[in-house]
Design an enzyme around this catalytic site. Structure first.
Site, mmCIF file in Angstrom:
data_model
loop_
_atom_site.group_PDB
_atom_site.id
_atom_site.type_symbol
_atom_site.label_atom_id
_atom_site.label_comp_id
_atom_site.label_asym_id
_atom_site.label_seq_id
_atom_site.Cartn_x
_atom_site.Cartn_y
_atom_site.Cartn_z
ATOM 1 N N THR A 114 -5.198 80.593 -19.323
ATOM 2 C CA THR A 114 -3.997 79.918 -19.805
ATOM 3 C C THR A 114 -4.208 79.071 -21.057
ATOM 4 O OG1 THR A 114 -3.043 79.882 -17.600
ATOM 5 C CG2 THR A 114 -2.202 78.265 -19.149
ATOM 6 N N ASP A 139 0.707 70.898 -17.975
ATOM 7 C CA ASP A 139 0.422 70.018 -19.117
ATOM 8 C C ASP A 139 -0.094 70.815 -20.310
ATOM 9 O OD1 ASP A 139 -2.386 70.399 -18.320
ATOM 10 O OD2 ASP A 139 -2.068 68.788 -16.887
#
Length: 557
Positions: free
Chosen positions: A89, A173
């Site tokens: 990611t 985040d």
């Protein structure tokens, strides 16, 4: 004044006024003084979206939903690949927005072992900042400071003398922070403890009033009340998917909930983390995106604004249930409608063909190994902590020293250099011993010395992926290349991160202002995305960008 002089003076005034008007009116010609740009750029990342979902699920998408609108009215690059390892990611979000790779950008994984500080680091960790909008201390100690290069969002801010607004939104985040860049006006992400969107003092000292009001509505509880039942007819899932309930799927909602329908009401007011594993997290984020655009007046100023949106629940659901599950089909059918709603909102508020969108993924994902086994397709599981433990045990027997391995992340093996140097051990002998040991494992294809990967006996594209993913400060010494289908995962569910096409082949679609209708079959790369947007906006590409503009996507404005 005679008549001739009066006419000349009048002509000069008219010319002066015409020039001023010409400089202030919207431009659609490169020769005009003001550069033509869209009012807003929206970057959309769908976390863990495989390219084939565009076509496997095509018939369940709505005619005016998000995916068919992008495919049929926009420009699709059908062979877009990721050129580095590991395919996870943080690295994917970084590459999309920087056009760079870990060796240059510095983001070498979601986590890595820092070879200088001798500590494990999370990609957006920043102890120098504090949480804004929550009492959950660790959730907001985040910033983009670990990123070594600029983003396309940074470059837009620089090109407009910081008049453009750039904002990042995500449940994760890292999905908000890394795309938003260093110079962002804001990045907002989800606090799993409170159910609120938060930020950090890197961006602001307090949340804007509109976001506090948004949080106070407790949207997550509202979504929990809906529970989660299949959106489509049962026959559709049976035609396109594995069985609804399988032992090799994870159970994110508890051991008592093994398949549809899922009771979410039980988490209301108690557990705000479960929303991430439902399609409602995507709806929540789209709701936030609309609210952000309205309150920040994005697309309403004289400079192009940029909204970076990363949908995370597709990743959580994919990890738990796998690509052939009812849950994955359901989340994409719902996301299609969510994106359609978002594009309708953009048409209404920004103006049709006044904004530019790109949609891609940060990585794709593998099939669950046990699902593959049912169909006689090879696969398997291997867990990083198990590899570290077995390697340290083996090396202690061979070299009479424990803990010669500091870490294993995404099949990347970090040697304990301090210990090796202090004991004057032979590093080459240790690496050779590790390779010999691992290659006895039937799941392992080969082991590569990362510093020498350019000359490894591997296909050139895999060699380049290892080279592009390596930086001495934050990378391991040896890359384990597993056989196809073998993933770094626990006992259930699936994962991603390797060099095979099931992890590296991602969707890439452009739509709206400046984009023509069509598709492209030649190979393009994730590194090309920021270069393409930079050229479209006529701004400098990000500082570490190694990609090329996909010029076939452009049309004349």
């Amino acid at each position: 004044m005679n008549r001739k002089k009066m006419l000349m003076s009048l002509a000069m005034v008219i010319l002066a006024i015409s020039g001023a008007v010409a400089q202030n009116k919207p431009n659609n010609n490169a020769s005009d003084a003001t550069i033509a740009r869209p009012k807003l750029v929206v970057g959309i990342i769908v976390d863990q979206m495989r390219w084939d979902y565009l076509y496997r699920f095509y018939n369940v998408y709505e005619p005016n939903g998000g995916f068919k609108r992008l495919l049929n009215q926009g420009f699709s690059c059908d062979n877009t690949l990721m050129p580095y390892l590991p395919t996870v990611t943080a690295v994917g979000h970084t590459c999309v927005y920087t056009g760079s790779v870990p060796t240059i950008a510095g983001i070498t994984g979601n986590n890595w072992y820092d070879n200088n500080t001798h500590k494990t680091v999370y990609c957006t960790d920043d102890a120098s900042v504090s949480t804004v909008g929550s009492t959950t201390k660790a959730a907001g100690e985040m910033s983009p400071r670990n990123l070594w290069v600029t983003t396309i969002t940074d470059e837009l801010r620089l090109a407009t003398n910081f008049k453009s607004k750039t904002i990042g939104l995500s449940i994760k985040d890292r999905g908000a922070i890394l795309p938003a860049g260093h110079a962002a006006n804001a990045a907002y992400w989800y606090d799993y403890q409170t159910g609120n969107f938060i930020s950090s003092t890197y961006y602001m000292n307090q949340l804007p009033e509109w976001l506090t009001a948004f949080n106070n509505k407790k949207w997550v509880d509202t979504y929990y009340e809906k529970n989660w039942s299949p959106l489509l007819p049962k026959a559709t899932y049976e035609a396109l998917c594995d069985a609804d309930v399988n032992d090799y799927e994870s159970q994110p909602f508890g051991k008592d909930q093994k398949g549809f329908p899922y009771n979410l009401e039980k988490f209301k007011g108690k557990d705000y983390s479960k929303i991430a594993s439902t399609p409602y997290a995507n709806e929540l984020l789209e709701n936030l995106a609309e609210t952000t655009i309205a309150n920040e007046q994005l697309g309403k100023g004289n400079a192009t604004d940029f909204l970076a949106v990363s949908f995370s629940s597709t990743d959580y659901i994919g990890h738990a249930f796998g690509p052939n599950s009812w849950e994955v089909l359901d989340v994409y059918a719902r996301l299609d409608r969510t994106l359609g709603k978002f594009f309708d909102y953009l048409d209404k508020t920004i103006g049709k063909n006044q904004y530019t969108v790109f949609l891609t993924a940060d990585h794709a994902g593998a099939q669950i190994p046990e699902f593959l086994a049912k169909h006689n397709i090879p696969g398997g599981r291997a867990d990083d902590p198990d590899i570290k433990r077995s390697l340290n045990q083996y090396l202690a027997e061979q070299f009479h020293q424990p803990n010669l391995i500091n870490a294993v992340w995404e099949f990347d093996v970090y040697l304990n250099h301090n210990l090796i140097d202090s004991l004057q051990l032979n590093q080459a002998a240790i690496e050779k011993s590790i390779a010999q040991y691992l290659q006895k494992d039937d799941r392992v294809l080969t082991v590569v010395n990362k510093a020498k990967a350019a000359t490894a006996s591997l296909p050139v594209n895999i060699r380049e992926m290892i080279v592009n993913g390596y930086t001495p400060k934050r990378s391991g010494d040896l890359q384990i290349i597993m056989k196809s289908g073998v993933m770094d995962a626990g006992k259930t569910g699936m994962s991603h991160g390797v060099a095979y096409t099931y992890d590296t082949h991602i969707p890439l679609l452009f739509y709206g202002w400046g984009i023509q209708k069509g598709h492209l079959n030649r190979t393009t790369y994730m590194t090309d995305i920021s270069a393409t947007i930079a050229a479209l906006l006529k701004i400098q590409m990000p500082s570490g960008c190694i990609g090329q503009p996909i010029t076939e996507a452009y049309r004349n404005n």
